[in-house]
Enzyme design. Structure first.
Site, PDB file in Angstrom:
ATOM      1  N   SER A 229       0.832  -1.196   0.000  1.00 32.51           N
ATOM      2  CA  SER A 229       0.000   0.000   0.000  1.00 32.51           C
ATOM      3  C   SER A 229       0.871   1.252   0.000  1.00 32.51           C
ATOM      4  O   SER A 229       1.841   1.358   0.744  1.00 32.51           O
ATOM      5  CB  SER A 229      -0.896  -0.008   1.245  1.00 32.51           C
ATOM      6  OG  SER A 229      -1.661   1.162   1.321  1.00 32.51           O
ATOM      7  N   ASP A 248      -5.391  -3.810  -7.355  1.00 29.20           N
ATOM      8  CA  ASP A 248      -4.781  -4.287  -6.117  1.00 29.20           C
ATOM      9  C   ASP A 248      -4.613  -5.794  -5.989  1.00 29.20           C
ATOM     10  O   ASP A 248      -3.630  -6.248  -5.413  1.00 29.20           O
ATOM     11  CB  ASP A 248      -5.612  -3.792  -4.923  1.00 29.20           C
ATOM     12  CG  ASP A 248      -4.889  -3.930  -3.603  1.00 29.20           C
ATOM     13  OD1 ASP A 248      -3.696  -3.576  -3.537  1.00 29.20           O
ATOM     14  OD2 ASP A 248      -5.508  -4.388  -2.632  1.00 29.20           O
TER      15      ASP A 248
END
Length: 521
Positions: A229, A248
């Site tokens: 992240s 993601d």
């Protein structure tokens, strides 16, 4: 998929985004921004709490889970049963609960049915944004039917329930159940399901599950962007010239790459319309924005205000982005980027990796934890996260590394190590590499022009770095060139090399000699 029985709580089922937004506003749990996005605060937790993540110790599962990696903590099966009972009893004291039926995985051959039960309507909106709707799914949920329950208001008793603290995220693979309580951070929901897929896909289907974003060009060339992240997965893969597969979480089987999700979960701190126009435009009605602050006297989001957290976020459905792959699936990757946010300022902006180095840096997973993404992280902190996703990997890292190695040996794939952090001077002294320059590097790598440049060897790490790159000042490509007094930089370089060598000790006996020799000297 059976809904738990509640005697008292009214179940609000499969509501639309408009209805969930209205419920949130009616309960005084959020407000609308000037663009119509729903803005909420997630309470004490504005990031994940990886030390409070548990896997139930149960027959048929325990022997496969990597208990030594530091992220999979055991919880006794009997205590989990008590915990589940108490969570359900707590939820039954509520007037209303929100239920949603959704699906994970865009590949029809690997689909996971998921029912999500939430204490708050905004969390159910997050599930709507982040997963596929039953109408979007084309498969038959051949990987099973799971339940995810989130109750931010429930606090565990560690002595009674076997947790570390009042908050927790617990996965039971035999019961096909995820419990998330004591935290309102919605990201725990998506990462709970991600962890489930990271167990099922490699173990049962020999599919490589990946913490990466992906996009595809007009000619069908697929690119993967691995990274933790805050390293730039969403920003760099959201490209108006390339169709976004996902931002993601993905799987890679023998013929394709496919998205696990139906939405994006982007960081918004410092968001700039000129630098990230697609993400900026996605913050509209239906989007869920977390932990932001409005400009005084307005309902206009101040994207530069980190009063609540550095980890401000927005979730939105994939179709909020103009250029997306439909369905969220494409062919075999041609290019792979390992994104690392180097807070030490040591690594160059881009390096070309050979196959052995690719395996080495994949297992190393070097980056920096970005402020706010985990509880207690307030500034960039160098770390090693195996396979660029250690907190979400229930199996031993060798499982994922072996699958990647097999694919690199089979396919003609170019791999790049891209530093999206600081280069030359460390955090606190220098500036982070600009998005403009990183985008130019990515573009040159994808169109093949970067591979055509002259390369030179970067010392100690033995990396190949380009002397020039279209759209990037040549003087920043080699951080050593930025110094007249080079000693402080070399000290940081050697210190980082020592950290790499120490981190890799557990993997030395599980890799071939050519990979082990990629350790910096």
């Amino acid at each position: 998929m059976n809904l738990p029985q509640f005697r008292n709580a009214k179940i609000r089922q499969q509501l639309s985004p408009d209805e969930l937004i209205a419920d949130t506003l009616q309960h005084g749990q959020g407000s609308l921004s000037s663009t119509g996005a729903l803005c909420i605060a997630t309470g004490d937790f504005t990031g994940r709490s990886p030390q409070d993540k548990f896997v139930v110790d149960e027959a048929g599962v325990t022997e496969y889970v990597d208990w030594e990696g530091g992220f999979n903590h055991k919880i006794d099966s009997a205590k989990f049963e008590r915990l589940k009972t108490d969570v359900l009893d707590y939820l039954d004291t509520k007037t209303e609960l929100w239920w949603r039926r959704c699906v994970a995985c865009a590949h029809p051959g690997y689909q996971l049915g998921v029912q999500v039960i939430n204490e708050y309507p905004s969390s159910n909106l997050f599930a709507y944004n982040m997963f596929l709707t039953p109408e979007e799914a084309a498969g038959d949920n051949n990987m099973g039917e799971w339940t995810v329950i989130q109750a931010p208001g429930f606090s565990a008793d560690p002595a009674l329930h076997g947790t570390r603290s009042a908050n927790f995220s617990v996965i039971s693979f035999s019961r096909q159940l995820v419990l998330i309580c004591g935290t309102g951070y919605t990201g725990e929901i998506k990462k709970g399901v991600f962890t489930v897929l990271n167990y099922l896909l490699p173990k049962e289907h020999s599919v490589l599950s990946m913490h990466c974003s992906a996009n595809v060009g007009a000619t069908g060339d697929v690119a993967l962007f691995f990274g933790l992240s805050g390293t730039g997965k969403t920003t760099l893969s959201t490209d108006p010239e390339r169709a976004l597969i996902g931002d993601d979480e993905h799987g890679w089987d023998n013929s394709s790459v496919f998205n696990f999700e139906g939405g994006c979960y982007a960081k918004t701190i410092g968001l700039d319309e000129q630098q990230e126009p697609e993400i900026f435009a996605a913050i509209k009605h239906g989007a869920l924005v977390e932990n932001v602050v409005f400009l005084p006297g307005t309902n206009q989001i101040d994207f530069h205000n980190s009063t609540l957290t550095e980890n401000t976020r927005v979730s939105y459905p994939l179709n909020f982005i103009k250029n997306i792959a439909r369905p969220s699936r494409a062919g075999i990757p041609k290019t792979i980027f390992f994104l690392t946010c180097d807070a030490t300022g040591v690594l160059p902006p881009v390096s070309k990796l050979n196959a052995s180095q690719a395996k080495y840096y994949f297992l190393s997973g070097y980056t920096s934890k970005i402020a706010g993404t985990e509880a207690g992280i307030t500034e960039p902190k160098p770390t090693f996260s195996t396979c660029f996703g250690a907190p979400f990997l229930p199996l031993h890292p060798s499982v994922y590394a072996d699958l990647l190695g097999q694919k690199l040996a089979k396919e003609n794939i170019t791999v790049w190590l891209v530093n999206t952090g600081w280069s030359g001077l460390p955090y606190g002294q220098g500036k982070r590499i600009s998005i403009k320059h990183t985008r130019a590097i990515i573009t040159a790598a994808l169109n093949g022009s970067l591979s055509q440049q002259q390369f030179e060897k970067f010392p100690v790490f033995d990396l190949q770095i380009p002397k020039t790159c279209p759209g990037v000042p040549s003087e920043i490509l080699n951080p050593i060139d930025q110094f007249k007094a080079i000693t402080p930089y070399l000290e940081r370089l050697i210190d980082l090399a020592k950290k790499f060598k120490h981190n890799f000790i557990p993997y030395e006996n599980m890799v071939s000699q050519d990979v082990a020799e990629c350790c910096p000297e």
